[in-house]
Enzyme design. Structure first.
Site, mmCIF file in Angstrom:
data_model
loop_
_atom_site.group_PDB
_atom_site.id
_atom_site.type_symbol
_atom_site.label_atom_id
_atom_site.label_comp_id
_atom_site.label_asym_id
_atom_site.label_seq_id
_atom_site.Cartn_x
_atom_site.Cartn_y
_atom_site.Cartn_z
ATOM 1 C CB CYS A 250 -0.984 -0.019 1.174
ATOM 2 S SG CYS A 250 -2.361 1.142 0.965
ATOM 3 C CG HIS B 257 -3.823 -3.491 3.366
ATOM 4 N ND1 HIS B 257 -2.795 -3.064 4.177
ATOM 5 C CD2 HIS B 257 -4.384 -2.365 2.839
ATOM 6 C CE1 HIS B 257 -2.740 -1.742 4.169
ATOM 7 N NE2 HIS B 257 -3.694 -1.290 3.363
ATOM 8 C CD GLU C 268 -1.718 -6.104 5.712
ATOM 9 O OE1 GLU C 268 -1.778 -4.889 5.952
ATOM 10 O OE2 GLU C 268 -1.338 -6.551 4.615
#
Length: 509
Positions: free
Chosen positions: A79, A167, A169
């Site tokens: 990002c 993202h 994660e």
């Protein structure tokens, strides 16, 4: 260790989740702020740049010198990191027409790219940004797009630098774990050696070296964290560990006695101290959550100082501090926003001449449980719900009185025992009751009442960093509400909290 992963924190709320996902791959990682990059990088095999609340176009945008990393170690820029390379290295970043936040799908993936191995087109990803990369940096090669984001992923030719606008994660990125595995194991060559057994061996060895023959005093709470810390220390230093379990008057109903019974068969040297009057006196008249936490923390220190003086030549105070405590108190070694302070984080006053030892400081809650299992700790104890260090003080909104504690203990007991009786306890990560600072009108018999309102809270989570409320059966909630109102004098209304974290927190204070 030569297989560490360095995560540079640019202040993203998701930085800690990156660490969790990396740990899930049995790979050890450490988080450092972007402006405090370690001088010695020889122990790191790969680097991940986090997202950030900043815009790269802002005058105060983080702009670290990565010359010691770029081209020398594999980099995954997430990002903000992806925009950083574009903005500062020949590309172009501009504001998006609409803020791109939420689910998206990869509509195009470049063939034969190791970063996207075993990831198919239409894979769902999670976006969270207000800027877009309009032009790639020098030598940039586009790897993936979504319907709204042309440059959703790219790499830089001639070096192992990869950048993604989404993202990986967060759970919403369905192949995020696969992408991290591709980068860390297949591209960077990092080995999956971070296991509970490895942690136990390393930690016991480090504790022996650090503590030596010195005596350690540990504050037990009856919870998973302090118990695992105690067993680890006991494994390292044996009889030189002195455990103290303090009754702060804010525990669950009958918890002081039941926890002491639990520890009897564990070989630990445990002393129970009833300091409930001392804590309640320190809390008298306090309503602000931070003031209550500090009062409890200070009283804990005073109690421990008194008890430590009873132990001849004690040198260390051990604490069951874990990673989320550190994250929410001191911004995880980086620039993330502080949410709340924790009673066991932040050091000791000068008058207390004890050094601190925190064997679990860099572990997430689920990792602590896996380490506990490795140590052979009883399954029932490891399955206990987390309970806040300040106890019921932060579940009683407003000032604390003995009567309020009594009411909440009774309500909490009915709720938790009900979860056990209905075989729901192990399906919930954390549950508890909250006494609200309001009263409501009710009718009992033919009489009008004006009594307390309590909220019930039950969440499912992995590590406490994010949490969803649990959809408990209506029949259970109905029976629990009726039982509470009928049995607990002073309560005439029960509500159920259906907020998730974020935006709410698990505890109300």
């Amino acid at each position: 260790m030569q297989n560490n992963v360095l995560i540079l924190d640019f202040g993203s709320q998701y930085t800690q989740l990156i660490a969790r996902r990396v740990r899930e791959l049995n790979i050890y990682c450490e988080i450092y702020p972007y402006h405090k990059i370690p001088e010695d990088l020889s122990g790191f095999k790969a680097v991940i740049l986090s997202g950030s609340p900043f815009s790269v176009r802002a005058e105060d945008a983080p702009h670290p010198d990565l010359s010691q990393i770029r081209g020398k170690l594999p980099i995954l820029a997430v990002c903000y990191g992806a925009q950083y390379f574009a903005h500062f290295h020949g590309g172009k970043v501009e504001p998006s027409d609409t803020r791109e936040y939420g689910r998206a799908n990869l509509t195009v993936i470049k063939d034969a790219e190791p970063l996207f191995e075993n990831i198919k087109e239409n894979s769902q990803v999670w976006m969270s940004h207000s800027d877009s990369i309009i032009r790639l940096p020098e030598n940039g090669v586009r790897l993936a797009s979504t319907s709204d984001v042309l440059n959703a992923a790219y790499r830089i030719e001639g070096e192992q630098t990869f950048a993604i606008q989404f993202h990986p994660e967060v759970y919403h990125s369905t192949d995020g774990k696969q992408l991290l595995e591709n980068f860390l194991i297949k591209i960077a060559g990092t080995k999956a050696t971070w296991t509970p057994g490895k942690f136990v061996d390393l930690t016991v060895s480090e504790l022996k070296e650090k503590v030596g023959d010195d005596k350690v005093v540990l504050g037990l709470s009856g919870g998973v964290d302090s118990t695992v810390a105690a067993v680890l220390l006991h494994k390292a230093i044996g009889k030189n560990l002195y455990c103290i379990f303090v009754n702060n008057g804010l525990l669950r109903k009958n918890e002081f006695e039941s926890v002491l019974d639990q520890y009897k068969d564990m070989g630990l040297n445990v002393k129970g101290v009833d300091a409930s009057a001392r804590f309640l006196d320190a809390l008298k008249g306090l309503s602000d959550p931070e003031e209550k936490r500090k009062a409890i923390g200070n009283t804990f220190i005073e109690v421990f100082d008194d008890e430590a003086h009873e132990i001849k030549d004690v040198v260390y105070l051990a604490q069951g501090t874990i990673y989320p405590d550190v994250i929410e108190s001191v911004s995880v070694n980086g620039p993330s926003v502080t949410i709340k302070s924790h009673h066991n984080v932040g050091g000791l006053p000068d008058f207390m001449k004890l050094k601190i030892v925190e064997p679990l400081r860099m572990l997430f809650k689920d990792e602590v449980r896996r380490v506990g299992k490795e140590l052979g700790i009883d399954k029932e104890l490891l399955g206990r719900h987390p309970f806040p260090g300040p106890g019921l003080a932060i579940r009683i909104l407003g000032d604390i009185t003995e009567e309020k504690v009594r009411i909440l203990q009774e309500v909490d007991h009915i709720f938790i025992q009900g979860l056990r009786d209905w075989m729901l306890y192990d399906k919930v990560w954390q549950a508890g009751a909250i006494l609200l600072p309001i009263q409501s009108v009710g009718v009992m018999g033919d009489e009008r009442t004006y009594e307390q309102v309590v909220a019930l809270r039950a969440v499912e989570s992995t590590d406490g960093m994010t949490a969803d409320w649990v959809n408990l059966p209506y029949e259970f909630l109905q029976k629990t509400s009726n039982t509470i109102i009928n049995r607990v004098k002073g309560v005439n209304r029960v509500v159920y909290d259906i907020s998730s974290k974020p935006p709410a927190t698990i505890e109300w204070e």
